[in-house]
Design a protein around this motif. Structure first.
Motif, PDB file in Angstrom:
ATOM      1  N   ASN A   1      19.929  38.506  35.672  1.00 44.11           N
ATOM      2  CA  ASN A   1      20.903  39.540  35.362  1.00 44.11           C
ATOM      3  C   ASN A   1      20.166  40.842  35.012  1.00 44.11           C
ATOM      4  OD1 ASN A   1      20.027  39.002  32.728  1.00 44.11           O
ATOM      5  ND2 ASN A   1      22.097  38.847  31.870  1.00 44.11           N
ATOM      6  N   GLU A   2      20.926  41.877  34.789  1.00 46.64           N
ATOM      7  CA  GLU A   2      20.346  43.200  34.513  1.00 46.64           C
ATOM      8  C   GLU A   2      19.513  43.186  33.237  1.00 46.64           C
ATOM      9  OE1 GLU A   2      19.359  46.773  35.847  1.00 46.64           O
ATOM     10  OE2 GLU A   2      20.801  45.513  36.895  1.00 46.64           O
ATOM     11  N   ARG A   3      19.968  42.472  32.225  1.00 46.90           N
ATOM     12  CA  ARG A   3      19.223  42.407  30.961  1.00 46.90           C
ATOM     13  C   ARG A   3      17.854  41.759  31.170  1.00 46.90           C
ATOM     14  NH1 ARG A   3      17.301  44.574  26.678  1.00 46.90           N
ATOM     15  NH2 ARG A   3      17.071  43.169  24.914  1.00 46.90           N
ATOM     16  N   MET A   4      17.780  40.781  32.055  1.00 46.80           N
ATOM     17  CA  MET A   4      16.493  40.135  32.355  1.00 46.80           C
ATOM     18  C   MET A   4      15.523  41.153  32.952  1.00 46.80           C
ATOM     19  SD  MET A   4      14.974  37.249  32.121  1.00 46.80           S
ATOM     20  CE  MET A   4      13.563  36.388  32.800  1.00 46.80           C
ATOM     21  N   THR A   5      16.020  42.038  33.800  1.00 51.74           N
ATOM     22  CA  THR A   5      15.139  43.061  34.372  1.00 51.74           C
ATOM     23  C   THR A   5      14.664  44.019  33.286  1.00 51.74           C
ATOM     24  OG1 THR A   5      16.935  44.563  35.028  1.00 51.74           O
ATOM     25  CG2 THR A   5      16.260  42.897  36.635  1.00 51.74           C
ATOM     26  N   ALA A   6      15.546  44.342  32.347  1.00 53.99           N
ATOM     27  CA  ALA A   6      15.161  45.227  31.244  1.00 53.99           C
ATOM     28  C   ALA A   6      14.115  44.560  30.342  1.00 53.99           C
ATOM     29  CB  ALA A   6      16.387  45.636  30.428  1.00 53.99           C
ATOM     30  N   LEU A   7      14.274  43.264  30.080  1.00 57.46           N
ATOM     31  CA  LEU A   7      13.331  42.547  29.217  1.00 57.46           C
ATOM     32  C   LEU A   7      11.947  42.442  29.841  1.00 57.46           C
ATOM     33  CD1 LEU A   7      15.537  39.603  27.890  1.00 57.46           C
ATOM     34  CD2 LEU A   7      14.560  41.461  26.537  1.00 57.46           C
ATOM     35  N   THR A   8      11.895  42.274  31.161  1.00 51.72           N
ATOM     36  CA  THR A   8      10.599  42.076  31.824  1.00 51.72           C
ATOM     37  C   THR A   8       9.961  43.365  32.306  1.00 51.72           C
ATOM     38  OG1 THR A   8      11.597  41.770  34.006  1.00 51.72           O
ATOM     39  CG2 THR A   8      11.282  39.787  32.635  1.00 51.72           C
ATOM     40  N   GLY A   9      10.770  44.383  32.541  1.00 55.26           N
ATOM     41  CA  GLY A   9      10.244  45.622  33.106  1.00 55.26           C
ATOM     42  C   GLY A   9      10.139  45.586  34.623  1.00 55.26           C
ATOM     43  N   TYR A  10      10.541  44.488  35.237  1.00 53.54           N
ATOM     44  CA  TYR A  10      10.543  44.359  36.692  1.00 53.54           C
ATOM     45  C   TYR A  10      11.947  44.585  37.221  1.00 53.54           C
ATOM     46  CZ  TYR A  10       5.958  42.086  36.490  1.00 53.54           C
ATOM     47  OH  TYR A  10       4.639  41.803  36.290  1.00 53.54           O
ATOM     48  N   GLY A  11      12.039  45.114  38.422  1.00 53.65           N
ATOM     49  CA  GLY A  11      13.331  45.244  39.081  1.00 53.65           C
ATOM     50  C   GLY A  11      13.797  43.899  39.596  1.00 53.65           C
ATOM     51  N   ARG A  12      15.078  43.797  39.869  1.00 53.21           N
ATOM     52  CA  ARG A  12      15.653  42.557  40.381  1.00 53.21           C
ATOM     53  C   ARG A  12      14.928  42.100  41.648  1.00 53.21           C
ATOM     54  NH1 ARG A  12      21.063  40.755  39.160  1.00 53.21           N
ATOM     55  NH2 ARG A  12      21.336  42.829  38.306  1.00 53.21           N
ATOM     56  N   ASP A  13      14.688  43.030  42.576  1.00 52.98           N
ATOM     57  CA  ASP A  13      14.010  42.682  43.831  1.00 52.98           C
ATOM     58  C   ASP A  13      12.579  42.215  43.591  1.00 52.98           C
ATOM     59  OD1 ASP A  13      16.285  43.267  45.261  1.00 52.98           O
ATOM     60  OD2 ASP A  13      15.632  45.293  45.805  1.00 52.98           O
ATOM     61  N   GLU A  14      11.946  42.718  42.542  1.00 56.61           N
ATOM     62  CA  GLU A  14      10.578  42.290  42.217  1.00 56.61           C
ATOM     63  C   GLU A  14      10.554  40.874  41.641  1.00 56.61           C
ATOM     64  OE1 GLU A  14       7.976  45.865  40.664  1.00 56.61           O
ATOM     65  OE2 GLU A  14       9.995  45.935  39.773  1.00 56.61           O
ATOM     66  N   LEU A  15      11.624  40.480  40.956  1.00 55.28           N
ATOM     67  CA  LEU A  15      11.676  39.161  40.342  1.00 55.28           C
ATOM     68  C   LEU A  15      12.148  38.072  41.305  1.00 55.28           C
ATOM     69  CD1 LEU A  15      13.094  39.947  36.786  1.00 55.28           C
ATOM     70  CD2 LEU A  15      10.789  39.185  37.357  1.00 55.28           C
ATOM     71  N   LEU A  16      13.157  38.376  42.101  1.00 57.02           N
ATOM     72  CA  LEU A  16      13.736  37.346  42.966  1.00 57.02           C
ATOM     73  C   LEU A  16      12.687  36.809  43.927  1.00 57.02           C
ATOM     74  CD1 LEU A  16      17.265  38.850  43.671  1.00 57.02           C
ATOM     75  CD2 LEU A  16      16.621  37.056  42.049  1.00 57.02           C
ATOM     76  N   GLY A  17      12.542  35.492  43.936  1.00 59.04           N
ATOM     77  CA  GLY A  17      11.560  34.832  44.787  1.00 59.04           C
ATOM     78  C   GLY A  17      10.178  34.710  44.159  1.00 59.04           C
ATOM     79  N   ARG A  18       9.956  35.392  43.040  1.00 54.01           N
ATOM     80  CA  ARG A  18       8.652  35.372  42.364  1.00 54.01           C
ATOM     81  C   ARG A  18       8.563  34.187  41.409  1.00 54.01           C
ATOM     82  NH1 ARG A  18       6.078  40.772  40.180  1.00 54.01           N
ATOM     83  NH2 ARG A  18       4.953  40.615  42.113  1.00 54.01           N
ATOM     84  N   TYR A  19       7.375  33.611  41.305  1.00 50.34           N
ATOM     85  CA  TYR A  19       7.123  32.499  40.391  1.00 50.34           C
ATOM     86  C   TYR A  19       7.283  32.981  38.949  1.00 50.34           C
ATOM     87  CZ  TYR A  19       4.600  28.679  38.115  1.00 50.34           C
ATOM     88  OH  TYR A  19       4.244  27.632  37.307  1.00 50.34           O
ATOM     89  N   ALA A  20       8.007  32.210  38.147  1.00 47.71           N
ATOM     90  CA  ALA A  20       8.306  32.608  36.769  1.00 47.71           C
ATOM     91  C   ALA A  20       7.046  32.737  35.915  1.00 47.71           C
ATOM     92  CB  ALA A  20       9.268  31.619  36.131  1.00 47.71           C
TER      93      ALA A  20
END
Length: 189
Positions: free
Chosen positions: A54-73
């Motif tokens: 969600n949007e809050r997850m992107t704010a917490l990590t500093g990564y955009g949604r597209d940068e996170l999706l598909g990336r290893y946690a």
């Protein structure tokens, strides 16, 4: 009800949201709910890669949604944090608990290590699957950790003060006790 994809009145719709376009409205309601949450929410696939954030997850990590999706946690975790999460997931897979909450150090896009609380549960699985991934809620606990540190420091100061006061009280009492003993000895003579 509306959360199940119905219209709230139960007219012509099944409770599971099937039929008449209710599925899409129900899914949109869930999407809005997930985005409105004050905590980060994510789903990982069986390989540990982000499927949804969600949007809050992107704010917490500093990564955009597209940068996170598909990336290893593990990319947003310290090695120790990753080991803690892997252990928690294993306890879920083993059936030890329905959900697990752990505190870990995460790594933001800028490289900063920050404390996070994760509440994890397993994704629903088809009968033939052993493990389909996890769903989690992430909370920033930076302020909580700072308050805990402040309380520990205050307790240490109070303990030091109590020790000094205790010593200062014992010293004069020792002198008084000594004088009383001396007076008793003289009175006995």
């Amino acid at each position: 009800g509306v959360a199940e994809g119905g219209d709230g009145g139960g007219r012509g719709r099944r409770r599971d949201g099937a039929g008449g376009g209710g599925d899409e409205r129900g899914l949109e309601g869930y999407r809005r709910l997930v985005e409105a949450m004050g905590d980060g929410i994510y789903a990982l696939d069986a390989k540990g890669c982000f499927e949804m954030v969600n949007e809050r997850m992107t704010a917490l990590t500093g990564y955009g949604r597209d940068e996170l999706l598909g990336r290893y946690a593990g990319h947003v975790m310290t090695d120790e944090g990753l080991a803690t999460v892997e252990s928690a997931i294993q306890s879920l897979v083993d059936g030890a608990a329905g959900s697990v909450t752990v505190e870990v150090m995460a790594r933001n896009a800028d490289g900063a290590e920050v404390p996070r609380e994760l509440n994890l549960t397993l994704q629903s699985t088809a009968d033939d699957e052993r493990f389909a991934g996890t769903v989690g809620v992430v909370r920033d606990i930076t302020e909580r950790r700072a308050r805990e540190q402040e309380l520990r420091a205050q307790n240490e100061r109070l303990e030091a003060f109590a020790e000094i006061v205790g010593h200062d009280l014992r010293n004069p009492l020792g002198v008084v006790s000594g004088h009383a003993e001396l007076a008793r000895e003289r009175a006995a003579d």
